[in-house]
Motif scaffolding. Structure first.
Motif, PDB file in Angstrom:
ATOM      1  N   GLU A 129       0.816  -1.219   0.000  1.00  4.41           N
ATOM      2  CA  GLU A 129       0.000   0.000   0.000  1.00  4.41           C
ATOM      3  C   GLU A 129       0.850   1.270   0.000  1.00  4.41           C
ATOM      4  OE1 GLU A 129       1.010  -0.639   4.254  1.00  4.41           O
ATOM      5  OE2 GLU A 129       0.399  -1.928   2.585  1.00  4.41           O
ATOM      6  N   HIS A 130       2.150   1.140   0.299  1.00  7.75           N
ATOM      7  CA  HIS A 130       3.030   2.306   0.227  1.00  7.75           C
ATOM      8  C   HIS A 130       3.282   2.735  -1.217  1.00  7.75           C
ATOM      9  CE1 HIS A 130       3.947   2.832   4.449  1.00  7.75           C
ATOM     10  NE2 HIS A 130       4.065   1.525   4.572  1.00  7.75           N
ATOM     11  N   LYS A 140      -1.948   0.902  -3.394  1.00 16.93           N
ATOM     12  CA  LYS A 140      -2.838   1.537  -2.413  1.00 16.93           C
ATOM     13  C   LYS A 140      -4.212   1.724  -3.029  1.00 16.93           C
ATOM     14  CE  LYS A 140      -3.071   5.577   0.669  1.00 16.93           C
ATOM     15  NZ  LYS A 140      -4.387   6.114   0.302  1.00 16.93           N
ATOM     16  N   GLU A 184      -7.775  -0.165  -1.829  1.00 21.38           N
ATOM     17  CA  GLU A 184      -8.916   0.671  -1.458  1.00 21.38           C
ATOM     18  C   GLU A 184     -10.113   0.420  -2.367  1.00 21.38           C
ATOM     19  OE1 GLU A 184      -7.310   4.598  -1.445  1.00 21.38           O
ATOM     20  OE2 GLU A 184      -6.440   4.391   0.575  1.00 21.38           O
ATOM     21  N   GLN A 186      -3.626  -2.722   4.600  1.00 19.89           N
ATOM     22  CA  GLN A 186      -2.307  -3.093   4.113  1.00 19.89           C
ATOM     23  C   GLN A 186      -2.446  -4.201   3.077  1.00 19.89           C
ATOM     24  OE1 GLN A 186       0.052  -4.198   7.537  1.00 19.89           O
ATOM     25  NE2 GLN A 186      -0.185  -2.195   8.515  1.00 19.89           N
TER      26      GLN A 186
END
Length: 316
Positions: A93-94, A99, A103, A127
């Motif tokens: 997700e970084h 990410k 979502e 995550q």
């Protein structure tokens, strides 16, 4: 919004979030989840977000003797069909692309279940963990510190989940060790009757509740899978207690299991939360993350930096 991940309404109503159940998803053709895209992700991730070893591990693998492979991370991906390797890309997700993917999935689940957004559906601390495995590879028996929608993208997999609600498979002490030291657990044949083996194909998956033990095996093709995870406030609090207990135990102070002494639990949670806030700016640096892990979780916390197989010793 079309739901990217679905299950029977009865499963969500009667089992979620305390019991596992099968799911379906529409991610198998997503270009973000192909080997070329994953290779670019490997190149972009910091080294402490990549863990890999030989896929020829045992279900009850001792972490200290996990077999390694003599490959670099990029080579594992490009040679995955023959590498005999298992790899996980952590905290994807970084990366903004992933990410957005995580979502999108959880937003679609939240909307399908009648919630306005992921927060109201209690999908917080989202995550992602990407798994790339060679044919006939094993992920040893272990547990994880979050709830998890595990989706199969490429290849077939066996995913076996075991009921530990009475703590006869993993005790509170073993759960603490798995969350703060190493995730692996010892597997006993007596556990077999308490497990469910899910045969997963692309487009299928399984919901894995918090700290439910499991092992995973690939079949005759390389595998790509994605774990879409989150932590509710209750899960984050319990994890903080395990971290506090582990730190105190390592320094010679025996600890009671979470829930035995609620007043002291509250003090420990507050202390861990304060330390986390103070450490947050430092965690932007990979080097400092490595130091913090060692200080908080112990000297072996950075075990996944073991990149390659140990060189063979030449006889004297």
């Amino acid at each position: 919004m079309t739901a990217l991940l679905t299950a029977d309404d009865a499963a969500f109503e009667n089992l979620f979030p305390d019991q596992p159940f099968r799911i379906n998803h529409a991610l198998a053709g997503d270009p973000r989840l192909t080997l070329p895209a994953i290779l670019q992700l490997v190149k972009a991730l910091p080294r402490d977000r990549i863990e890999y070893n030989s896929g020829k591990a045992a279900v009850s693998q001792d972490p200290s003797s996990t077999p390694l492979v003599d490959l670099d991370p990029e080579e594992v991906v490009t040679q995955i069909e023959t590498a005999g390797a298992w790899m996980v890309l952590k905290r994807v997700e970084h990366h903004p692309t992933y990410k957005a993917l995580l979502e999108e999935v959880l937003e679609s689940v939240a909307r399908a279940r009648g919630f306005r957004d992921v927060k109201r559906a209690r999908f917080t601390d989202i995550q992602g963990f990407m798994f790339v495995s060679s044919p006939n590879s094993t992920t040893p028996f272990h547990l994880d510190s979050e709830d998890n929608f595990f989706v199969q993208i490429h290849g077939d997999k066996q995913f076996a989940i075991y009921d530990n609600t009475d703590r006869s498979i993993a005790s509170e002490d073993q759960i603490e060790h798995a969350i703060t030291k190493h995730r692996n657990l010892k597997f006993e044949d007596a556990y077999a009757s308490r497990g469910t083996v899910n045969e997963l194909k692309p487009g299928e998956g399984v919901f894995v509740p918090y700290i439910w033990p499991h092992w995973v095996k690939t079949k005759d093709s390389y595998s790509i899978s994605l774990a879409i995870t989150w932590k509710t406030p209750e899960v984050k609090r319990r994890n903080n207690l395990y971290v506090a207990n582990s730190m105190l135990r390592d320094r010679g102070f025996p600890q009671q299991a979470p829930g035995v002494n609620p007043a002291f639990d509250a003090v420990k949670v507050a202390a861990v939360q304060t330390m986390a806030l103070l450490a947050a700016p430092l965690r932007r640096s990979e080097g400092l993350r490595k130091v913090i892990r060692s200080l908080v979780l112990g000297k072996d916390a950075n075990y996944y930096y073991r990149d390659k197989a140990k060189p063979k010793q030449v006889g004297m």
